[in-house]
Design a protein around this motif. Sequence first.
Motif, short mmCIF file in Angstrom:
data_model
loop_
_atom_site.label_atom_id
_atom_site.label_comp_id
_atom_site.label_asym_id
_atom_site.label_seq_id
_atom_site.Cartn_x
_atom_site.Cartn_y
_atom_site.Cartn_z
N MET A 49 -71.54 10.33 13.41
CA MET A 49 -70.34 10.45 14.23
C MET A 49 -69.51 9.18 14.14
O MET A 49 -69.97 8.14 13.68
CB MET A 49 -70.73 10.71 15.69
N LEU A 50 -68.25 9.28 14.65
CA LEU A 50 -67.33 8.16 14.68
C LEU A 50 -66.77 7.99 16.09
O LEU A 50 -66.39 8.96 16.74
CB LEU A 50 -66.18 8.38 13.70
N ASP A 51 -66.70 6.73 16.55
CA ASP A 51 -66.07 6.38 17.82
C ASP A 51 -64.73 5.70 17.57
O ASP A 51 -64.62 4.85 16.68
CB ASP A 51 -66.94 5.40 18.61
N THR A 52 -63.73 6.04 18.37
CA THR A 52 -62.47 5.29 18.39
C THR A 52 -62.17 4.93 19.84
O THR A 52 -62.27 5.77 20.73
CB THR A 52 -61.31 6.10 17.81
N TRP A 53 -61.79 3.66 20.05
CA TRP A 53 -61.55 3.11 21.39
C TRP A 53 -60.05 2.87 21.59
O TRP A 53 -59.35 2.45 20.67
CB TRP A 53 -62.29 1.80 21.58
N GLY A 68 -67.59 14.13 15.45
CA GLY A 68 -68.67 14.21 14.49
C GLY A 68 -69.40 15.53 14.54
O GLY A 68 -68.88 16.55 14.99
N THR A 69 -70.65 15.48 14.07
CA THR A 69 -71.50 16.65 13.99
C THR A 69 -72.84 16.34 14.63
O THR A 69 -73.44 15.30 14.36
CB THR A 69 -71.72 17.05 12.52
N THR A 71 -76.35 16.94 14.51
CA THR A 71 -77.37 17.49 13.63
C THR A 71 -78.56 18.05 14.40
O THR A 71 -79.31 18.88 13.89
CB THR A 71 -77.87 16.43 12.64
N ALA A 72 -78.75 17.56 15.63
CA ALA A 72 -79.87 18.07 16.43
C ALA A 72 -79.59 19.45 17.00
O ALA A 72 -80.48 20.09 17.56
CB ALA A 72 -80.19 17.09 17.56
N ASP A 73 -78.32 19.90 16.86
CA ASP A 73 -77.94 21.20 17.43
C ASP A 73 -77.36 22.09 16.33
O ASP A 73 -76.31 22.71 16.50
CB ASP A 73 -76.92 20.99 18.55
N GLY A 74 -78.04 22.10 15.18
CA GLY A 74 -77.62 22.99 14.10
C GLY A 74 -76.34 22.59 13.42
O GLY A 74 -75.58 23.44 12.97
N ASN A 75 -76.08 21.26 13.31
CA ASN A 75 -74.87 20.75 12.66
C ASN A 75 -73.59 21.30 13.29
O ASN A 75 -72.61 21.60 12.60
CB ASN A 75 -74.89 21.08 11.15
N ARG A 76 -73.59 21.40 14.57
CA ARG A 76 -72.41 21.91 15.29
C ARG A 76 -71.41 20.77 15.52
O ARG A 76 -71.81 19.62 15.72
CB ARG A 76 -72.82 22.52 16.63
N PRO A 77 -70.11 21.10 15.50
CA PRO A 77 -69.09 20.08 15.77
C PRO A 77 -69.31 19.47 17.16
O PRO A 77 -69.76 20.13 18.09
CB PRO A 77 -67.78 20.86 15.71
N TRP A 78 -68.96 18.20 17.25
CA TRP A 78 -69.19 17.45 18.48
C TRP A 78 -67.96 16.62 18.80
O TRP A 78 -67.38 15.97 17.92
CB TRP A 78 -70.40 16.53 18.31
N ARG A 79 -67.54 16.63 20.05
CA ARG A 79 -66.51 15.72 20.51
C ARG A 79 -66.84 15.32 21.93
O ARG A 79 -67.04 16.18 22.80
CB ARG A 79 -65.12 16.35 20.44
N GLU A 80 -66.92 14.03 22.16
CA GLU A 80 -67.32 13.48 23.45
C GLU A 80 -66.26 12.51 23.93
O GLU A 80 -65.63 11.81 23.14
CB GLU A 80 -68.67 12.78 23.33
N LEU A 81 -66.06 12.45 25.24
CA LEU A 81 -65.09 11.54 25.85
C LEU A 81 -65.81 10.68 26.88
O LEU A 81 -66.58 11.18 27.70
CB LEU A 81 -63.98 12.34 26.54
N GLN A 82 -65.57 9.36 26.80
CA GLN A 82 -66.06 8.44 27.83
C GLN A 82 -64.92 7.54 28.29
O GLN A 82 -64.07 7.14 27.48
CB GLN A 82 -67.21 7.58 27.29
N VAL A 83 -64.91 7.24 29.57
CA VAL A 83 -63.89 6.39 30.17
C VAL A 83 -64.59 5.27 30.92
O VAL A 83 -65.53 5.51 31.70
CB VAL A 83 -62.99 7.17 31.15
N ARG A 175 -61.42 13.65 9.30
CA ARG A 175 -62.46 14.41 9.98
C ARG A 175 -62.99 15.48 9.04
O ARG A 175 -62.20 16.21 8.42
CB ARG A 175 -61.92 15.05 11.26
N PRO A 176 -64.29 15.60 8.91
CA PRO A 176 -64.82 16.64 8.01
C PRO A 176 -64.44 18.03 8.50
O PRO A 176 -64.45 18.30 9.70
CB PRO A 176 -66.34 16.42 8.09
N PRO A 177 -64.04 18.92 7.58
CA PRO A 177 -63.66 20.27 8.00
C PRO A 177 -64.87 21.02 8.53
O PRO A 177 -66.01 20.74 8.18
CB PRO A 177 -63.13 20.91 6.71
N THR A 178 -64.63 21.98 9.39
CA THR A 178 -65.70 22.78 9.94
C THR A 178 -65.35 24.25 9.76
O THR A 178 -64.19 24.64 9.85
CB THR A 178 -65.94 22.49 11.43
N THR A 179 -66.35 25.04 9.47
CA THR A 179 -66.13 26.48 9.32
C THR A 179 -66.13 27.19 10.66
O THR A 179 -65.79 28.36 10.75
CB THR A 179 -67.22 27.09 8.43
N GLU A 180 -66.48 26.47 11.72
CA GLU A 180 -66.53 27.08 13.04
C GLU A 180 -65.17 26.98 13.71
O GLU A 180 -64.54 25.92 13.73
CB GLU A 180 -67.59 26.38 13.90
#
Length: 334
Positions: A49-53, A68-69, A71-83, A175-180
């Motif tokens: 994954m990649l973080d941008t601040w 990012g992706t 991998t522990a959840d079947g290579n599913r797309p991931w996006r997380e937000l922290q403040v 960002r890597p393309p996703t088929t989902e």
Amino acid sequence: MERIIALAALFIVGWALAAPAEVADPMASFARMVGGEWRLTAPGMMSLMLDTWHWGPGQHSMRVMTHGTNTADGNRPWRELQVFYWHPGRKKVCLLGLSPFARGVSEGTIKFEGETADGVFDLYQTGGRRKMGLRWTFDGHDKYRDVLLEATGPEGLKWMNEWDHVRSKGPPSLRPPTTEEAPKPSERLKALESFLGHTWEAKGDWGAGDAFHIQSTFEWVPYADGIYARTFAPTKGGEPMHLLDAYFYHHTGTNALRCLALSNRGGVYEGDLIVLDGGALQLDLKGYEGDRVVPHVARFDFEQDGTLRHRVWSVKGTERTLMLDVHHKELEPK
């Protein structure tokens, strides 16, 4: 002395007396996070994954987006937000996190000490609440290790996972393309869908010769299922003045729509959003402005002409005093 403060969670600007800052730049230690992307890897694994601040308004807060992706959840797309933000009422740097896994909502505090940062937080998920901790240990300016901990009993926090973060100073990665197919905002955020995809503008006069001109944009954070709103004041020939950041999300623990708003003068506004009969939205907010605690109620009504009527009341006991009554309109795309 005048200052701009946020009176509610969406594109609100008001005038009041400035409160002196009691802590000298409490967010200074976070400045090292800005610049380039941080590539995350777990020990012995390829890049995940990649973080941008990004700085928040007035540099009293920061937000970090993780792409990012998982991998522990079947290579599913991931996006997380922290403040991360300085809270004048609690006199601490607080954190809010939204993650896709089990509708995670994190709330806690973090503190830097030299080349380390330690945090504790409650993690609310569909399975219940978990007591968590984190530790960042820096190795120079461009590398640190992030260790996640969990309270599993009276013996305290135990190691759960860890990642290495290495800064890339080159241009942003594609960002890597996703088929989902990317999901749409959940039913939990349906009341806010009308705000998305538009720039909202309001102009007016505060009645004492002080005119205002503000614009707001709304971004849905897919997978994490939150909404990030940004309010700014256009300037002539320069960068817009960043006035307010606001975050809207469904709190997994309380089953309520929540709002966190952060102003360019360090104000923090927290509260619930409710949908009234007829579809109007109401925010019941507690504002922390220096040593003051300022309750407000904000209401938003979509009018038949397509504008958004926005009213704000100050609250004292059972009495409300109207402070703002303005209409916002959608700007046409250029």
